[in-house]
Design a protein around this motif. Structure first.
Motif, PDB file in Angstrom:
ATOM      1  N   THR A  56       0.833  -1.203   0.000  1.00  0.00           N
ATOM      2  CA  THR A  56       0.000   0.000   0.000  1.00  0.00           C
ATOM      3  C   THR A  56       0.866   1.251   0.000  1.00  0.00           C
ATOM      4  O   THR A  56       0.605   2.219  -0.737  1.00  0.00           O
ATOM      5  CB  THR A  56      -0.934   0.014   1.223  1.00  0.00           C
ATOM      6  N   LEU A  57       1.906   1.250   0.822  1.00  0.00           N
ATOM      7  CA  LEU A  57       2.832   2.382   0.865  1.00  0.00           C
ATOM      8  C   LEU A  57       3.539   2.551  -0.476  1.00  0.00           C
ATOM      9  O   LEU A  57       3.684   3.675  -0.979  1.00  0.00           O
ATOM     10  CB  LEU A  57       3.851   2.173   1.984  1.00  0.00           C
ATOM     11  N   ALA A  58       3.962   1.428  -1.054  1.00  0.00           N
ATOM     12  CA  ALA A  58       4.652   1.488  -2.345  1.00  0.00           C
ATOM     13  C   ALA A  58       3.747   2.054  -3.434  1.00  0.00           C
ATOM     14  O   ALA A  58       4.182   2.839  -4.274  1.00  0.00           O
ATOM     15  CB  ALA A  58       5.144   0.097  -2.735  1.00  0.00           C
ATOM     16  N   ARG A  59       2.479   1.665  -3.416  1.00  0.00           N
ATOM     17  CA  ARG A  59       1.537   2.204  -4.404  1.00  0.00           C
ATOM     18  C   ARG A  59       1.362   3.710  -4.213  1.00  0.00           C
ATOM     19  O   ARG A  59       1.294   4.460  -5.186  1.00  0.00           O
ATOM     20  CB  ARG A  59       0.185   1.503  -4.293  1.00  0.00           C
ATOM     21  N   GLY A  60       1.278   4.143  -2.961  1.00  0.00           N
ATOM     22  CA  GLY A  60       1.135   5.567  -2.696  1.00  0.00           C
ATOM     23  C   GLY A  60       2.312   6.363  -3.226  1.00  0.00           C
ATOM     24  O   GLY A  60       2.142   7.445  -3.809  1.00  0.00           O
ATOM     25  N   TRP A 123       2.072  -8.669 -11.157  1.00  0.00           N
ATOM     26  CA  TRP A 123       1.914  -7.235 -10.915  1.00  0.00           C
ATOM     27  C   TRP A 123       1.117  -6.953  -9.646  1.00  0.00           C
ATOM     28  O   TRP A 123       0.143  -7.632  -9.341  1.00  0.00           O
ATOM     29  CB  TRP A 123       1.210  -6.572 -12.085  1.00  0.00           C
ATOM     30  N   ALA A 124       1.531  -5.898  -8.933  1.00  0.00           N
ATOM     31  CA  ALA A 124       0.802  -5.466  -7.735  1.00  0.00           C
ATOM     32  C   ALA A 124       0.176  -4.088  -7.931  1.00  0.00           C
ATOM     33  O   ALA A 124      -0.322  -3.500  -6.967  1.00  0.00           O
ATOM     34  CB  ALA A 124       1.739  -5.434  -6.534  1.00  0.00           C
ATOM     35  N   THR A 125       0.199  -3.577  -9.152  1.00  0.00           N
ATOM     36  CA  THR A 125      -0.440  -2.308  -9.478  1.00  0.00           C
ATOM     37  C   THR A 125      -0.672  -2.253 -10.977  1.00  0.00           C
ATOM     38  O   THR A 125      -0.155  -3.096 -11.724  1.00  0.00           O
ATOM     39  CB  THR A 125       0.418  -1.109  -9.027  1.00  0.00           C
ATOM     40  N   THR A 176       9.961   1.486  -6.171  1.00  0.00           N
ATOM     41  CA  THR A 176       8.615   0.921  -6.036  1.00  0.00           C
ATOM     42  C   THR A 176       8.163   0.225  -7.314  1.00  0.00           C
ATOM     43  O   THR A 176       7.352  -0.704  -7.257  1.00  0.00           O
ATOM     44  CB  THR A 176       7.582   2.007  -5.684  1.00  0.00           C
ATOM     45  N   ARG A 177       8.688   0.652  -8.454  1.00  0.00           N
ATOM     46  CA  ARG A 177       8.305   0.001  -9.711  1.00  0.00           C
ATOM     47  C   ARG A 177       8.805  -1.446  -9.745  1.00  0.00           C
ATOM     48  O   ARG A 177       8.155  -2.334 -10.307  1.00  0.00           O
ATOM     49  CB  ARG A 177       8.850   0.776 -10.911  1.00  0.00           C
ATOM     50  N   VAL A 178       9.953  -1.675  -9.139  1.00  0.00           N
ATOM     51  CA  VAL A 178      10.484  -3.037  -9.039  1.00  0.00           C
ATOM     52  C   VAL A 178       9.742  -3.807  -7.955  1.00  0.00           C
ATOM     53  O   VAL A 178       9.366  -4.970  -8.135  1.00  0.00           O
ATOM     54  CB  VAL A 178      12.001  -3.016  -8.735  1.00  0.00           C
ATOM     55  N   TYR A 179       9.504  -3.143  -6.812  1.00  0.00           N
ATOM     56  CA  TYR A 179       8.828  -3.816  -5.698  1.00  0.00           C
ATOM     57  C   TYR A 179       7.406  -4.216  -6.061  1.00  0.00           C
ATOM     58  O   TYR A 179       6.913  -5.265  -5.612  1.00  0.00           O
ATOM     59  CB  TYR A 179       8.812  -2.891  -4.481  1.00  0.00           C
ATOM     60  N   LEU A 180       6.748  -3.407  -6.876  1.00  0.00           N
ATOM     61  CA  LEU A 180       5.387  -3.723  -7.328  1.00  0.00           C
ATOM     62  C   LEU A 180       5.378  -4.619  -8.560  1.00  0.00           C
ATOM     63  O   LEU A 180       4.315  -4.939  -9.094  1.00  0.00           O
ATOM     64  CB  LEU A 180       4.619  -2.424  -7.608  1.00  0.00           C
ATOM     65  N   ARG A 181       6.552  -4.977  -9.024  1.00  0.00           N
ATOM     66  CA  ARG A 181       6.751  -6.001 -10.051  1.00  0.00           C
ATOM     67  C   ARG A 181       6.172  -5.636 -11.427  1.00  0.00           C
ATOM     68  O   ARG A 181       5.760  -6.501 -12.180  1.00  0.00           O
ATOM     69  CB  ARG A 181       6.173  -7.338  -9.556  1.00  0.00           C
ATOM     70  N   VAL A 182       6.167  -4.342 -11.733  1.00  0.00           N
ATOM     71  CA  VAL A 182       5.713  -3.917 -13.053  1.00  0.00           C
ATOM     72  C   VAL A 182       6.889  -3.504 -13.940  1.00  0.00           C
ATOM     73  O   VAL A 182       6.701  -3.144 -15.108  1.00  0.00           O
ATOM     74  CB  VAL A 182       4.698  -2.754 -12.951  1.00  0.00           C
TER      75      VAL A 182
END
Length: 230
Positions: A56-60, A123-125, A176-182
């Motif tokens: 959630t924090l990473a998406r923000g 993907w997480a986003t 965050t782009r790596v952490y959210l796997r996109v």
């Protein structure tokens, strides 16, 4: 800092960063867009370490790297540079033009390289378009760089916290782009290199071509330099 020094420094930085970006791009193209080291390892790590609160924090954070936020930050940074209304508007227009041109060139490179993203099932986003170089990363890094340049031009005092915050934000958006796997990690590295190379190029051209007084000259401002009128 004298204009000639800025031109030489920015020109050297631009050449080095463009060279590094070219090498990375050739590596990506040469492998047909396949992951580079350590792309797969970081994707696997993210798949195994994604608690809900962290995602959630990473998406923000990642959402601030696109849309209106970067353009508002860049416009405000430009407006802060000038001392007169004309200088402020000129600086804001230059800052926004730099970011918009960066976006246009990045989109052209992405279309030419046409690298696929990591598997969609991970993907997480939401994400769209090609993968290299990362758009969010490039945009946030270019924005952070323009904020730093504005802070340095505005005043030699108190710029440290602004520069640190801008730099940390630019790095976090990319990560965050790596952490959210996109994105692959090499996409993010490509975004940082591309943004740095473009900013250095723009700084070199501006220092060489802009007339004196087009934007704030902090060395000529006694209030900023600490000098007292005699």
């Amino acid at each position: 800092m004298r204009r000639r020094t800025v031109v030489e420094f920015a020109g050297s930085a631009a050449l080095g960063l463009w060279a590094a970006f070219t090498v990375l791009t050739l590596a990506v193209v040469g492998r047909g867009g396949a992951p580079l080291f350590p792309d797969r390892a970081l994707l696997s790590w993210s798949l195994g370490h994604h608690p809900g609160a962290a995602q959630t924090l990473a998406r923000g954070i990642t959402y601030t790297g696109t849309g209106a936020v970067p353009y508002v930050l860049v416009a405000l940074s430009g407006l802060s540079v000038g001392r007169t209304r004309r200088q402020r508007l000129t600086a804001a227009a230059l800052w926004l033009s730099c970011l918009c041109a960066c976006q246009a060139l990045r989109l052209a490179v992405m279309s030419l390289v046409a690298r696929a993203r990591p598997p969609m099932g991970s993907w997480a986003t939401h994400a769209s378009g090609w993968s290299f170089p990362s758009g969010h990363t490039t945009t946030s890094a270019a924005t952070a760089g323009l904020v730093v340049v504005a802070a340095c031009l505005r005043s030699p005092r108190g710029r440290g916290p602004v520069c640190v915050l801008a730099g940390v934000w630019g790095v976090l958006v990319g990560l965050t782009r790596v952490y959210l796997r996109v994105h692959w990690f090499s996409d993010v590295i490509g975004g940082w290199l591309f943004a740095g190379a473009w900013l250095a190029t723009c700084l070199c051209v501006a220092a060489r071509c802009l007339p004196a007084g087009a934007v704030r000259d902090r060395e000529a401002d006694p209030a900023d330099s600490g000098a007292r009128p005699g």
